[in-house]
Motif scaffolding. Structure first.
Motif: not given
Length: 1039
Positions: A923-948
């Motif tokens: 992450s170049p600018n903001f801290a990663v707060t959490d991340a998880t695989y989607s149920c089919d493991s094809q995607s990764i959802f990630a949350s950041f401390d900038d709200g995105s």
């Protein structure tokens, strides 16, 4: 069974009841399963006839059919158990506990324990929940009210609780009318016929003493006289008329009708449709114009009922040979003709490395270079053979274990693996089906490229599901399955509802083959004993019984021709696939060679039609050895037939798309579906968040140690009852009003690391917020037990994948404790971290536990002896100042070999067995707060401390979509709100939920018109997804 046959059972039930054959009535009710006699059931329960109660119920449902059935049987057996305790018959109570109640322990082990403890009480009413138990009679009455509600709500009893409204003695009336009709057809009718039997058709003797043939069995009745020419039957037969000389045969009836049977004009005997499907199986015939239906008797006509064959079976069908039909495919108007051996694919053009033994393959019916593969360890993959690229991958995983039968749940508890027996595309290529060696059939919807989505999970058969096929009965896409339980079943491909069950085989059914001829749809099926049978879609028994020689080939390669016959896929002993091609196939593969364009360019072209828009009307014909014949007609993507040389791959379009690709940015509320979950409790920041395994609820743990549970209700707007942004859930609380609150005595909230874990069946949650670990009942919110008081405090919890009684507990003191809840004992204590443990993940495939800690270290532990196998520190970017207690999380991919590692500085993918970092995104600018695989493991959802919230491709760890905070959060300049945790829906691959610093929980989904989060970025430098290195990921991050 046809509706008329079903109605005949009701007529027989009425007759038996009128004749006072009470035991026989209830036996037929049970064996037919058509009518559940609630009055008889109530009497049996009231009288405590428990064996008869369960025996009668077994005709309509089994214990593990659904949750209503399970509850019905549990209440009955619990009452039987309590009555034995009330009589102080300990031996009987123990017998009931072991034989009858033990089956429920796998569903709710704690409840079974509580029931067992009643044996230790002098009076079970000492138990708080049973303190209001009265005497036996009142207890049965109270239970009966509950049972009636459960039965009425149980879908298996739908339309079985009301007996149809019939006139008295309806069966007698019909027989009376039949005899009247038969007498009217006599060539030499007597005025007073002597009718002495119902076993044969009535016919008055001829004047010379000879008997006339039965008109129903006589095939020559073209010159049938008019009904009005016959005199009425006299009064000397066994059926005395109600009023002489009226031609009514009412003597057998309790209350003969007062009106005579109406005369029927000359025409066909029985109820006959214009054509009989059974008679069309071999030779379609044109009926004579004078009597259109005589040549096509139905299963309900007297002509057919007399035959020794199954209902509807004609003599010519009895001798019908198998494999006489031309193989047809959707979009073709003619049968394929055989060509010379030169047309067969012989040149090896592609080698694919699948990684495990290939069990079944199928080429896409439209995109001819897409190959679907299933393996012996339950994996499926879609390959684009032109680009040698694996586009999509799934391993074996039951999507909704709670909806599966108890038999399957028990089997998976022993061994959570399965073999793929069959893979197949639907005729339009928008769906694919997978048959596994354990009960299950999966249907996926395919949307091109790597977009493979869960569609349906069907608990289809008991044991092995041997084969599947698609068909279109009544222009409705269905999937046909067969299996070890000797049955063939037909399922609606859109809803998963069962349409037909075909039985008759005496051995496990190995293969099914749907076909149609002149709009008549039918199914062939062969069993392992060599018997071949054929059915029409009418539940009236098999129309063909045929013995075929049985030759078993124990080891043989799996082969599959493409639809056009230009390509041949052959499995290899090295866990791979060889693609052979003829001259046309060679030209096709060369046109798609990776050196001439980006891999997957053609495969990722838009699908021709969407699911549900198929115009094909035929199922696919399959032979027994993975089961297609070579064909040579060329059907191109636009559906016309022309030479292959005229077809140009769409590589230029894809190249153009790759040049203009850009990240999907979602910044407006109108660009995303979001829903804040309703909450009337104190708003405190959300520390932990997860979906229940069923997908119908979300559980959150707040900073103040209070749990919140939101449940979605099943209704017209939400037919699945699963989490959705379309319908708001209910913040659920039991009637007692209590909250699930963790122990926080003698703890410092600022130092606590809250954690929780949910049992597989969603029945209880284990949780801690710096104090003791609490075990909560998810239904009542009651604290079942607490254990392990600090210090040290628990910081992470994970259930053992094979045993819910064993949990791994990460501790504040950097240790990991392997704890057995049942015996309240620490089995092992693992030491390897330098700071608190913040993540744990089990892999059943590798048989390891992976841990992560605030020391940014990963450790791998063997599940056999709990010794440490490997350890490695994360690659922290130089110059980055990090929190010394920053949490590191780990989660396994569906393949159980790759590991998602989440740290505030990065997201990374590791190969778990060697702890080798294969991909990394910093992450170049903001801290990663959490991340998880989607149920089919094809995607990764990630949350950041900038709200995105960002969505990455899991294969290449590339950013494909970013949801900016303005798209889902209300504007509030005075406070900084951002997500601390993110959770993925267990069956909806594009849905996630986030827990916020202000205590809110949001569910996010892409727009329905989009269907997914943005567009995956194109592959760079010809590197396929899954091949990018950690260095590549770092390079992307810097850009």
């Amino acid at each position: 069974m046809t509706s008329l046959s079903r109605e005949l059972v009701f007529l027989i039930l009425q007759f038996l009841d009128e004749e006072k054959f009470k035991e026989t009535v209830h036996k037929l009710e049970k064996e037919s399963g058509f009518f559940f006699n609630m009055r008889y059931f109530e009497d049996s329960v009231t009288n405590g006839e428990w064996d008869e109660v369960e025996k009668y119920l077994s005709g309509f449902t089994k214990v593990d059919d659904n949750r209503y059935s399970m509850k019905i049987f549990f209440e009955i057996r619990k009452q039987k158990y309590l009555e034995a305790l009330d009589r102080h018959d300990q031996a009987k109570a123990v017998e009931i506990l072991v034989k009858d109640l033990k089956v429920f322990s796998t569903f709710n082990e704690e409840l079974f324990k509580e029931i067992t403890l009643l044996l230790t009480l002098q009076n079970f009413r000492e138990n708080e929940q049973l303190s209001k138990y009265g005497d036996t009679k009142s207890a049965r009455a109270i239970m009966l009210v509950e049972l009636k509600k459960l039965i009425e709500a149980n879908p298996l009893f739908r339309e079985k609780l009301q007996f149809p409204s019939l006139k008295n003695s309806r069966l007698r009336t019909l027989i009376n009318q039949s005899l009247n009709w038969q007498h009217q057809l006599c060539k030499n009718p007597k005025p007073n016929p002597d009718i002495k039997t119902l076993f044969v058709d009535h016919a008055c003797g001829q004047p010379n003493g000879a008997r006339a043939p039965s008109p129903v069995a006589n095939p020559i009745i073209g010159s049938m006289p008019k009904v009005g020419g016959f005199p009425p039957i006299g009064a000397h037969g066994p059926f005395q008329p109600a009023q002489a000389p009226i031609a009514s045969l009412g003597g057998w009836m309790t209350n003969p009708p007062s009106m005579p049977h109406q005369a029927i004009s000359g025409g066909p005997i029985g109820l006959s449709p214009p054509t009989n499907a059974a008679s069309m199986l071999k030779h379609p015939r044109t009926p004579p114009a004078s009597n259109a239906a005589l040549d096509y008797q139905t299963a309900d006509s007297e002509h057919v009922l007399k035959r020794p064959r199954p209902f509807g079976m004609s003599e010519e069908v009895n001798n019908l040979p198998v494999n006489i039909f031309p193989v047809t495919y959707p979009g073709q108007s003619h049968a394929h003709s055989l060509h010379s051996s030169d047309d067969l694919p012989k040149t090896v053009v592609v080698n694919l490395n699948q990684g495990s033994a290939v069990k079944s393959m199928d080429f896409h019916p439209v995109q001819q270079t897409l190959l679907l593969v299933g393996t012996n360890i339950g994996d499926i993959a879609i390959w684009e053979i032109g680009g040698r690229e694996r586009l999509a991958f799934k391993n074996f995983k039951v999507w909704e274990i709670g909806n599966c039968s108890m038999t399957l749940q028990a089997s998976l508890a022993n061994e959570y693996t399965a073999t793929v027996n069959r893979v197949m595309w639907s005729p339009d290529g928008n769906l694919l089906g997978v048959a596994y060696s354990k009960h299950i059939v999966h249907l996926y919807s395919y949307h091109g490229g790597d977009d493979l989505r869960n569609h349906l999970e069907i608990d289809a058969h008991v044991g092995n599901v041997s084969d599947l096929a698609f068909s279109h009965p009544n222009k409705q896409l269905c999937i046909i399955t067969c299996g070890e339980d000797k049955a063939i079943k037909v399922w609606d491909a859109a809803t998963g509802s069962k349409q037909y069950t075909f039985e008759g085989h005496e051995a496990p059914v190995y293969s099914v083959c749907p076909h149609y001829k002149e709009s008549i749809q039918f199914i062939f099926a062969t069993a392992v004993d060599g018997k071949i049978k054929a059915w029409l879609y009418d539940n009236m028994g098999s129309r063909v019984d045929y013995d075929a020689p049985v030759w078993w080939i124990t080891t043989s390669p799996c082969i599959r021709f493409s639809k056009e016959g230009t390509l041949l896929a052959v499995s290899t002993s090295e866990n791979g696939v060889k693609i052979l091609a003829n001259a046309d196939g060679v030209r096709l593969i060369r046109a798609l060679d990776p050196s001439r364009g980006p891999p997957g360019a053609v495969a990722k072209a838009p699908m021709i039609s969407t699911y549900g828009a198929s115009s094909s009307t035929a199922g696919t014909s399959i032979s027994i050895a993975d089961r297609t014949a070579p064909v040579t007609a060329i059907v191109q993507l636009n559906g016309d037939n022309r030479n292959l040389q005229d077809t140009k791959p769409r590589i230029p379009d894809e190249l153009e798309k790759s040049k203009i690709w850009k990240l999907t940015e979602i910044s407006e509320p109108a660009q995303v579906r979001s829903s804040r979950l309703p909450d009337n409790q104190l708003s405190v920041r959300i520390i932990r968040l997860m979906y229940t395994n069923s997908g119908g609820a979300i559980l959150a743990l707040a900073y103040n140690a209070v749990h919140k549970l939101w449940k979605w209700q099943r209704n017209e707007r939400n037919v699945t009852g699963k989490a959705s942004t379309a319908v708001p859930p209910q913040l659920w609380q039991p009637s007692s009003g209590i909250l699930m609150t963790n122990d926080i005595s003698d703890t410092n909230p600022e130092e606590a690391v809250p954690c929780f874990a949910l049992s597989k069946n969603d029945s209880y949650v284990m949780s801690a917020s710096g104090g003791k670990i609490s075990l909560f009942n998810m239904m009542t919110f009651k604290t079942m037990t607490t254990f392990m008081p600090p210090p040290p405090a628990a910081t992470f919890l994970a259930f053992h994948p094979q045993d819910n009684n064993i949990i791994a507990i990460g501790m504040e003191d950097s240790s990991i404790q392997i704890y057995n809840v049942r015996v309240d004992e620490v089995k092992s204590k693992l030491k390897g971290h330098q700071k608190r443990v913040t993540g744990l993940a089990f892999s059943s495939v590798l048989n390891v536990l992976v841990s992560s800690g605030a020391d940014a270290q990963l450790c791998v532990w063997s599940m056999d002896g709990w010794e440490k196998k490997a350890s490695k520190f994360l690659q922290i970017p130089s110059g980055r100042a990090i929190n010394p207690l920053a949490q590191t999380r780990v989660q396994f991919h569906q393949d159980q070999t790759h590991l998602l590692v989440v740290h505030e500085t990065q997201i990374a993918i590791y190969e778990a067995s060697k702890l080798e970092c294969v991909k990394q995104w910093v992450s170049p600018n903001f801290a990663v707060t959490d991340a998880t695989y989607s149920c089919d493991s094809q995607s990764i959802f990630a949350s950041f401390d900038d709200g995105s919230v960002s969505i990455f491709t899991a294969a290449a760890l590339k950013l494909r979509c970013r949801v900016n905070p303005a798209a889902y959060l209300p504007s509030n300049p005075s406070s900084r709100v951002y997500p601390l945790v993110v959770a993925a829906h267990p069956s909806e691959s594009n849905q996630c939920a986030v827990g916020l610093t202000d205590g809110g929980v949001y569910v996010l989904e892409p727009l329905e018109s989009e269907g997914k989060w943005g567009t995956p970025p194109p592959n760079e430098n010809g590197v396929a997804p899954g091949m990018s290195s950690a260095a590549t990921g770092l390079d992307q991050a810097s850009r």
